[in-house]
Design a protein around this motif. Sequence first.
Motif, PDB file in Angstrom:
ATOM      1  N   CYS A 151       0.839  -1.200   0.000  1.00 49.80           N
ATOM      2  CA  CYS A 151       0.000   0.000   0.000  1.00 49.80           C
ATOM      3  C   CYS A 151       0.878   1.256   0.000  1.00 49.80           C
ATOM      4  O   CYS A 151       0.615   2.201  -0.752  1.00 49.80           O
ATOM      5  CB  CYS A 151      -0.939  -0.009   1.205  1.00 49.80           C
ATOM      6  N   ALA A 152       1.896   1.266   0.840  1.00 48.97           N
ATOM      7  CA  ALA A 152       2.806   2.416   0.868  1.00 48.97           C
ATOM      8  C   ALA A 152       3.441   2.635  -0.504  1.00 48.97           C
ATOM      9  O   ALA A 152       3.529   3.778  -0.983  1.00 48.97           O
ATOM     10  CB  ALA A 152       3.884   2.213   1.931  1.00 48.97           C
ATOM     11  N   ASP A 153       3.852   1.554  -1.131  1.00 50.32           N
ATOM     12  CA  ASP A 153       4.462   1.654  -2.459  1.00 50.32           C
ATOM     13  C   ASP A 153       3.454   2.183  -3.477  1.00 50.32           C
ATOM     14  O   ASP A 153       3.783   3.047  -4.302  1.00 50.32           O
ATOM     15  CB  ASP A 153       5.006   0.287  -2.877  1.00 50.32           C
ATOM     16  N   ALA A 154       2.222   1.691  -3.403  1.00 54.26           N
ATOM     17  CA  ALA A 154       1.183   2.161  -4.318  1.00 54.26           C
ATOM     18  C   ALA A 154       0.869   3.638  -4.061  1.00 54.26           C
ATOM     19  O   ALA A 154       0.662   4.408  -5.012  1.00 54.26           O
ATOM     20  CB  ALA A 154      -0.080   1.314  -4.173  1.00 54.26           C
ATOM     21  N   CYS A 155       0.854   4.039  -2.797  1.00 62.01           N
ATOM     22  CA  CYS A 155       0.631   5.456  -2.468  1.00 62.01           C
ATOM     23  C   CYS A 155       1.715   6.326  -3.096  1.00 62.01           C
ATOM     24  O   CYS A 155       1.432   7.415  -3.616  1.00 62.01           O
ATOM     25  CB  CYS A 155       0.618   5.662  -0.953  1.00 62.01           C
ATOM     26  N   LEU A 156       2.949   5.865  -3.044  1.00 63.55           N
ATOM     27  CA  LEU A 156       4.060   6.618  -3.631  1.00 63.55           C
ATOM     28  C   LEU A 156       3.907   6.778  -5.144  1.00 63.55           C
ATOM     29  O   LEU A 156       4.390   7.754  -5.717  1.00 63.55           O
ATOM     30  CB  LEU A 156       5.390   5.942  -3.316  1.00 63.55           C
ATOM     31  N   ALA A 157       3.227   5.844  -5.770  1.00 64.12           N
ATOM     32  CA  ALA A 157       3.038   5.885  -7.220  1.00 64.12           C
ATOM     33  C   ALA A 157       1.855   6.758  -7.635  1.00 64.12           C
ATOM     34  O   ALA A 157       1.703   7.062  -8.821  1.00 64.12           O
ATOM     35  CB  ALA A 157       2.848   4.467  -7.758  1.00 64.12           C
TER      36      ALA A 157
END
Length: 139
Positions: free
Chosen positions: A40-46
């Motif tokens: 989720c954190a990675d997706a938020c960064l994207a």
Amino acid sequence: MHTQMMIRTHPEVDGDIQADQILIDCIEACFDCAQTCIACADACLAEDEAHHLKQCIRLDLDCADICDTVAKVATRRTGSNITTLRVLLAACAEACRVCAEECESHAEMHDHCAICAEACRRCEMSCHTMGDLASPMMQ
């Protein structure tokens, strides 16, 4: 996962199937939540407006680290460290609650946040259940 086989075959596990299953469910929920929060954190960064998701990213990463630690400590069956485990379970439940609330606030716009909130709620409940039974299970 091999969690069930490993816990049930450990020489120091008492063989209480219900207690074993609560332990196994908690370990698996923690590992699942950790992975989901990292994703989720990675997706938020994207996301295009990632700067609006700073707090979500922070809470995702904090939750992931705490969940990972709890799963590792709960997996260790030799000896006991009940006091530390109970404190960690309470901290994990709280981290999951806070992360779930943050992700729920973004869930309508970001499917990954909805999925993460669900994993956090499951882990939160599992940590509460495990914490309630930690003393009898871990002695």
